[in-house]
Design a protein around this motif. Structure first.
Motif, PDB file in Angstrom:
ATOM      1  N   LEU A 105     -13.855  23.253  48.052  1.00 17.05           N
ATOM      2  CA  LEU A 105     -13.427  21.958  48.304  1.00 17.05           C
ATOM      3  C   LEU A 105     -12.159  21.555  48.529  1.00 17.05           C
ATOM      4  CD1 LEU A 105     -15.936  20.319  45.510  1.00 17.05           C
ATOM      5  CD2 LEU A 105     -16.055  20.157  48.022  1.00 17.05           C
ATOM      6  N   PHE A 106     -11.322  22.132  47.659  1.00 15.56           N
ATOM      7  CA  PHE A 106      -9.749  22.282  47.911  1.00 15.56           C
ATOM      8  C   PHE A 106      -9.478  22.812  49.191  1.00 15.56           C
ATOM      9  CE2 PHE A 106      -9.489  21.325  43.279  1.00 15.56           C
ATOM     10  CZ  PHE A 106      -8.598  20.105  43.456  1.00 15.56           C
ATOM     11  N   GLY A 107     -10.273  23.867  49.448  1.00 20.65           N
ATOM     12  CA  GLY A 107      -9.903  24.535  51.053  1.00 20.65           C
ATOM     13  C   GLY A 107     -10.151  23.615  52.044  1.00 20.65           C
ATOM     14  N   ALA A 108     -11.316  23.052  51.904  1.00 15.34           N
ATOM     15  CA  ALA A 108     -11.567  22.005  52.969  1.00 15.34           C
ATOM     16  C   ALA A 108     -10.768  20.752  53.192  1.00 15.34           C
ATOM     17  CB  ALA A 108     -13.144  21.392  52.713  1.00 15.34           C
ATOM     18  N   ALA A 109     -10.234  20.299  52.020  1.00 21.19           N
ATOM     19  CA  ALA A 109      -8.957  19.339  52.319  1.00 21.19           C
ATOM     20  C   ALA A 109      -7.625  20.054  52.542  1.00 21.19           C
ATOM     21  CB  ALA A 109      -8.808  18.929  50.610  1.00 21.19           C
ATOM     22  N   GLY A 110      -7.529  21.321  52.335  1.00 26.34           N
ATOM     23  CA  GLY A 110      -6.369  21.770  52.797  1.00 26.34           C
ATOM     24  C   GLY A 110      -6.364  22.214  54.332  1.00 26.34           C
ATOM     25  N   ALA A 111      -7.418  22.455  54.702  1.00 21.94           N
ATOM     26  CA  ALA A 111      -7.816  22.702  56.357  1.00 21.94           C
ATOM     27  C   ALA A 111      -7.629  21.061  56.903  1.00 21.94           C
ATOM     28  CB  ALA A 111      -9.283  23.309  56.419  1.00 21.94           C
ATOM     29  N   LEU A 112      -8.200  20.327  56.333  1.00 20.19           N
ATOM     30  CA  LEU A 112      -8.170  18.736  57.016  1.00 20.19           C
ATOM     31  C   LEU A 112      -6.737  18.331  56.949  1.00 20.19           C
ATOM     32  CD1 LEU A 112     -11.372  16.921  55.460  1.00 20.19           C
ATOM     33  CD2 LEU A 112     -11.064  17.885  57.997  1.00 20.19           C
ATOM     34  N   ALA A 113      -6.057  18.603  56.051  1.00 21.04           N
ATOM     35  CA  ALA A 113      -4.648  18.170  56.064  1.00 21.04           C
ATOM     36  C   ALA A 113      -3.833  19.048  57.088  1.00 21.04           C
ATOM     37  CB  ALA A 113      -3.803  18.634  54.556  1.00 21.04           C
ATOM     38  N   ARG A 114      -4.131  20.285  57.316  1.00 23.07           N
ATOM     39  CA  ARG A 114      -3.334  21.105  58.164  1.00 23.07           C
ATOM     40  C   ARG A 114      -3.488  20.525  59.723  1.00 23.07           C
ATOM     41  NH1 ARG A 114      -1.004  26.285  58.930  1.00 23.07           N
ATOM     42  NH2 ARG A 114      -0.557  26.629  61.152  1.00 23.07           N
ATOM     43  N   TYR A 115      -4.915  20.355  59.703  1.00 23.35           N
ATOM     44  CA  TYR A 115      -5.355  19.576  61.010  1.00 23.35           C
ATOM     45  C   TYR A 115      -4.513  18.205  61.553  1.00 23.35           C
ATOM     46  CZ  TYR A 115      -8.286  17.278  64.712  1.00 23.35           C
ATOM     47  OH  TYR A 115      -8.683  16.595  65.994  1.00 23.35           O
TER      48      TYR A 115
ATOM     49  N   VAL B 181      -3.687  25.027  49.274  1.00 20.25           N
ATOM     50  CA  VAL B 181      -2.329  25.743  49.933  1.00 20.25           C
ATOM     51  C   VAL B 181      -2.811  26.806  50.730  1.00 20.25           C
ATOM     52  CG1 VAL B 181      -0.007  26.760  49.616  1.00 20.25           C
ATOM     53  CG2 VAL B 181      -1.186  25.060  47.945  1.00 20.25           C
ATOM     54  N   GLY B 182      -3.739  27.467  50.380  1.00 19.94           N
ATOM     55  CA  GLY B 182      -4.287  28.952  50.954  1.00 19.94           C
ATOM     56  C   GLY B 182      -5.024  28.546  52.249  1.00 19.94           C
ATOM     57  N   SER B 183      -5.659  27.213  52.304  1.00 16.67           N
ATOM     58  CA  SER B 183      -6.125  27.060  53.780  1.00 16.67           C
ATOM     59  C   SER B 183      -5.240  26.244  54.426  1.00 16.67           C
ATOM     60  CB  SER B 183      -7.413  26.369  53.528  1.00 16.67           C
ATOM     61  OG  SER B 183      -7.251  24.893  53.292  1.00 16.67           O
ATOM     62  N   PHE B 184      -4.302  25.561  53.847  1.00 18.34           N
ATOM     63  CA  PHE B 184      -3.231  24.880  54.530  1.00 18.34           C
ATOM     64  C   PHE B 184      -2.348  25.533  55.410  1.00 18.34           C
ATOM     65  CE2 PHE B 184       0.553  22.343  54.648  1.00 18.34           C
ATOM     66  CZ  PHE B 184       0.213  21.240  55.191  1.00 18.34           C
ATOM     67  N   THR B 185      -1.872  26.715  54.664  1.00 18.88           N
ATOM     68  CA  THR B 185      -1.020  27.791  55.396  1.00 18.88           C
ATOM     69  C   THR B 185      -1.148  29.126  54.314  1.00 18.88           C
ATOM     70  OG1 THR B 185       1.153  28.371  56.112  1.00 18.88           O
ATOM     71  CG2 THR B 185       1.083  26.849  54.212  1.00 18.88           C
ATOM     72  N   THR B 186      -1.244  30.294  55.175  1.00 19.87           N
ATOM     73  CA  THR B 186      -1.020  31.614  54.125  1.00 19.87           C
ATOM     74  C   THR B 186       0.435  31.802  54.376  1.00 19.87           C
ATOM     75  OG1 THR B 186      -1.466  32.690  56.113  1.00 19.87           O
ATOM     76  CG2 THR B 186      -3.355  32.227  54.612  1.00 19.87           C
ATOM     77  N   PHE B 187       1.260  31.121  55.113  1.00 19.37           N
ATOM     78  CA  PHE B 187       2.674  31.521  55.306  1.00 19.37           C
ATOM     79  C   PHE B 187       3.249  31.458  53.803  1.00 19.37           C
ATOM     80  CE2 PHE B 187       6.941  30.325  56.229  1.00 19.37           C
ATOM     81  CZ  PHE B 187       7.386  31.685  56.651  1.00 19.37           C
ATOM     82  N   SER B 188       2.911  30.374  52.905  1.00 16.51           N
ATOM     83  CA  SER B 188       3.573  30.151  51.778  1.00 16.51           C
ATOM     84  C   SER B 188       3.300  31.398  50.725  1.00 16.51           C
ATOM     85  CB  SER B 188       2.966  28.891  51.130  1.00 16.51           C
ATOM     86  OG  SER B 188       1.511  28.927  50.983  1.00 16.51           O
ATOM     87  N   THR B 189       2.112  32.103  50.843  1.00 16.35           N
ATOM     88  CA  THR B 189       1.756  33.125  50.002  1.00 16.35           C
ATOM     89  C   THR B 189       2.861  34.272  50.624  1.00 16.35           C
ATOM     90  OG1 THR B 189      -0.509  32.356  49.575  1.00 16.35           O
ATOM     91  CG2 THR B 189      -0.033  34.775  49.187  1.00 16.35           C
ATOM     92  N   TYR B 190       2.715  34.609  51.841  1.00 16.27           N
ATOM     93  CA  TYR B 190       3.738  35.410  52.238  1.00 16.27           C
ATOM     94  C   TYR B 190       5.013  35.425  51.990  1.00 16.27           C
ATOM     95  CZ  TYR B 190       6.410  37.731  56.235  1.00 16.27           C
ATOM     96  OH  TYR B 190       7.309  38.580  57.236  1.00 16.27           O
ATOM     97  N   VAL B 191       5.659  34.412  51.997  1.00 18.56           N
ATOM     98  CA  VAL B 191       7.092  33.857  51.428  1.00 18.56           C
ATOM     99  C   VAL B 191       7.123  34.163  49.933  1.00 18.56           C
ATOM    100  CG1 VAL B 191       8.786  32.089  51.179  1.00 18.56           C
ATOM    101  CG2 VAL B 191       7.724  32.460  53.297  1.00 18.56           C
ATOM    102  N   PHE B 192       6.188  33.679  49.155  1.00 17.88           N
ATOM    103  CA  PHE B 192       6.074  34.056  47.729  1.00 17.88           C
ATOM    104  C   PHE B 192       6.197  35.377  47.552  1.00 17.88           C
ATOM    105  CE2 PHE B 192       3.681  34.513  43.675  1.00 17.88           C
ATOM    106  CZ  PHE B 192       4.669  33.791  42.617  1.00 17.88           C
ATOM    107  N   GLU B 193       5.376  35.964  47.829  1.00 16.63           N
ATOM    108  CA  GLU B 193       5.394  37.611  47.600  1.00 16.63           C
ATOM    109  C   GLU B 193       6.533  37.951  48.042  1.00 16.63           C
ATOM    110  OE1 GLU B 193       1.837  38.715  49.891  1.00 16.63           O
ATOM    111  OE2 GLU B 193       0.598  38.305  48.435  1.00 16.63           O
ATOM    112  N   ALA B 194       7.366  37.676  49.185  1.00 14.25           N
ATOM    113  CA  ALA B 194       8.522  38.215  49.395  1.00 14.25           C
ATOM    114  C   ALA B 194       9.613  37.864  48.357  1.00 14.25           C
ATOM    115  CB  ALA B 194       9.019  37.830  50.895  1.00 14.25           C
ATOM    116  N   GLU B 195       9.549  36.639  48.064  1.00 17.36           N
ATOM    117  CA  GLU B 195      10.453  36.257  46.877  1.00 17.36           C
ATOM    118  C   GLU B 195      10.263  36.962  45.606  1.00 17.36           C
ATOM    119  OE1 GLU B 195      13.306  34.057  44.660  1.00 17.36           O
ATOM    120  OE2 GLU B 195      12.990  34.223  46.790  1.00 17.36           O
TER     121      GLU B 195
END
Length: 141
Positions: free
Chosen positions: A24-34, A88-102
């Protein structure tokens, strides 16, 4: 200086409830990204504003949700996980990429950090090119 509130025990979510909420939150994230991409397409020029805005906003949201869940205990951990993975995961995976780098940066794991950043970017471009080639295989360009 304010003190961190004591974490109240949060009831664990069942695997089925977790999966449903992530969906459900993934669907909301995808719609927000759109929505952000659609709104940003109205901006002039060739710059990819939609992706850039989603990536930066996603990083902000990841940091905010992580801090409120893990550090300040204002969001129960199961809900924080669902928000991070689903929305957040469906909105963008870039945030996870940056978090792991941090995390690697904070741990002083410089070589692994460099390998992650350089490796994922180079492999990402190579995989994209490979996907194009496989998709074009047998067809005309």
């Amino acid at each position: 200086m304010t003190s961190v509130p004591e974490r109240l025990p949060s009831p664990p979510l069942s695997p089925m409830a977790t999966a449903l909420l992530i969906g459900l939150f993934g669907a909301a994230g995808a719609l927000a990204r759109y929505g952000i991409s659609s709104a940003a397409s109205l901006l002039p020029g060739p710059f990819p504003w939609g992706t850039s805005l989603a990536n930066v906003l996603g990083c902000f949201l990841f940091g905010l949700i992580w801090a409120l869940s893990e550090q300040r205990a204002l969001i129960p951990k199961p809900l924080g996980l669902v928000l991070l993975t689903g929305f957040v995961g469906s909105f963008t995976t870039f945030s996870t990429y940056v978090f792991e780098a941090e995390v690697l940066l904070q741990q002083g794991l410089w070589l692994i950090l460099a390998l992650k950043i350089i490796g994922q970017n180079l492999l990402g471009f190579a995989a994209l090119a490979a996907g194009f080639r496989v998709g074009w295989w047998g067809g005309e360009r």
